[in-house]
Design an enzyme around this catalytic site. Structure first.
Site, PDB file in Angstrom:
ATOM      1  N   ASN A 151       0.854  -1.179   0.000  1.00 48.58           N
ATOM      2  CA  ASN A 151       0.000   0.000   0.000  1.00 48.58           C
ATOM      3  C   ASN A 151       0.895   1.236   0.000  1.00 48.58           C
ATOM      4  OD1 ASN A 151       0.805   0.531   2.720  1.00 48.58           O
ATOM      5  ND2 ASN A 151      -0.869  -0.725   3.506  1.00 48.58           N
ATOM      6  N   LYS A 153       1.589   3.604   2.199  1.00 48.40           N
ATOM      7  CA  LYS A 153       2.456   3.761   3.371  1.00 48.40           C
ATOM      8  C   LYS A 153       3.629   2.797   3.309  1.00 48.40           C
ATOM      9  CE  LYS A 153       2.413   3.549   8.434  1.00 48.40           C
ATOM     10  NZ  LYS A 153       1.569   3.287   9.642  1.00 48.40           N
ATOM     11  N   GLU A 154       3.358   1.553   2.939  1.00 45.10           N
ATOM     12  CA  GLU A 154       4.416   0.550   2.841  1.00 45.10           C
ATOM     13  C   GLU A 154       5.403   0.898   1.735  1.00 45.10           C
ATOM     14  OE1 GLU A 154       1.709  -3.263   4.365  1.00 45.10           O
ATOM     15  OE2 GLU A 154       1.840  -2.751   2.244  1.00 45.10           O
ATOM     16  N   ASP A 220      -6.407  -7.830   1.409  1.00 44.41           N
ATOM     17  CA  ASP A 220      -6.526  -9.266   1.115  1.00 44.41           C
ATOM     18  C   ASP A 220      -7.409  -9.492  -0.107  1.00 44.41           C
ATOM     19  OD1 ASP A 220      -5.012  -9.842   3.391  1.00 44.41           O
ATOM     20  OD2 ASP A 220      -6.793  -9.893   4.667  1.00 44.41           O
TER      21      ASP A 220
END
Length: 272
Positions: A151, A153-154, A220
């Site tokens: 995502n 942020k990651e 997911d």
């Protein structure tokens, strides 16, 4: 079922012939996992019980259908090599029955550098693609995979690049591709939609969500629906568009929800 269990639940709802390889503890919650897998029509033979750890339990507190806090009971110590080798043996026996492997990393100690390296090696030898839902800052452990799906942020944490516009987003994707050696990068960005980085070109697909109630498990659903579409022969843009619509369905529900083909089709038609 949370974690990879939620991914497999999404895959089964989408009509996939699928299996799961993972670990649980030797406790009552492990029995719950096996019962739910069987109810979903999934063979639980790939689930190993590890007496040295507990089965992860997540407890969510909801207020007016919105998550206020989550309490986790877990053991994140790295899995022992002997346990990893048992999982590797299962993968070797099963790999030729499937055409895609989804790796859902929740940073719970299972996916060590050693195990990941073995997974990628086995899949490459069998000409099976690997799609990673990553966790943590060390993306070098994913070197050898085909696709990475962080995502926003990651992606910022992994690349060290603050994403503020399309140029910085492209730079972050390029960095992740360099670190992992992957073919493609897909970044989910909540209300900003989804981005795909293919052949050094960035494409941003706007969000399809009409209402957002709970984002629990949305990543997911994206991982599962991307896998379904890619396995079905769609190109990455088509796969991302499908996953975007699937995510729009689940964020309109409470908890770790799933999206059926019918719901995704209805959501797609609602956009017009």
């Amino acid at each position: 079922m949370g974690g990879a269990g939620n991914v497999i639940k999404n895959l089964k709802v989408l009509g996939c012939d699928t299996n799961i390889i993972s670990i649980v503890g030797e406790d009552d919650y492990a029995n719950v996992i096996n019962t739910q897998l069987e109810a979903a029509g999934v063979n639980a033979n790939g689930i190993l019980r590890d007496k040295s750890r507990c089965t992860t339990l997540k407890s969510r507190v909801l207020v007016a259908n919105h998550q206020l806090i989550r309490l986790d009971r877990e053991d994140t110590q790295p899995v022992e090599k002997a346990t990893a080798d048992k999982l590797i043996d299962i993968l070797k026996k099963e790999i030729n029955n499937y055409n895609l492997v989804l790796v859902s990393d929740y940073n719970k100690g299972l996916l060590s550098d050693y195990l990941l390296n073995q997974i990628f090696s086995i899949c490459r030898e069998a000409s099976v693609k690997t799609l990673i839902d990553p966790k943590g800052n060390n993306y070098t452990k994913y070197r050898g995979c085909n696709m990475v799906k962080p995502n926003k942020k990651e992606a910022i944490q992994a690349s060290g690049i603050q994403i503020t516009d399309k140029d910085s987003l492209a730079a972050a994707c390029k960095k992740i591709k360099e670190i992992t050696g992957c073919d493609d990068v897909v970044v989910t960005m909540s209300e900003e939609g989804m981005a795909m980085y293919v052949s050094d070109e960035l494409t941003v697909i706007p969000t399809k969500a009409l209402s957002v109630i709970d984002v629990t498990g949305a990543g997911d659903t994206v991982l599962a629906s991307l896998g379904v579409a890619i396995s079905s022969g769609y190109n990455l843009f088509e796969a991302c568009d499908f996953a975007n619509h699937a995510a729009a369905v689940v964020v309109s529900k409470v908890g770790s929800a799933t999206a059926t083909i019918g719901e995704i089709s209805h959501q797609f038609l609602a956009m017009f």
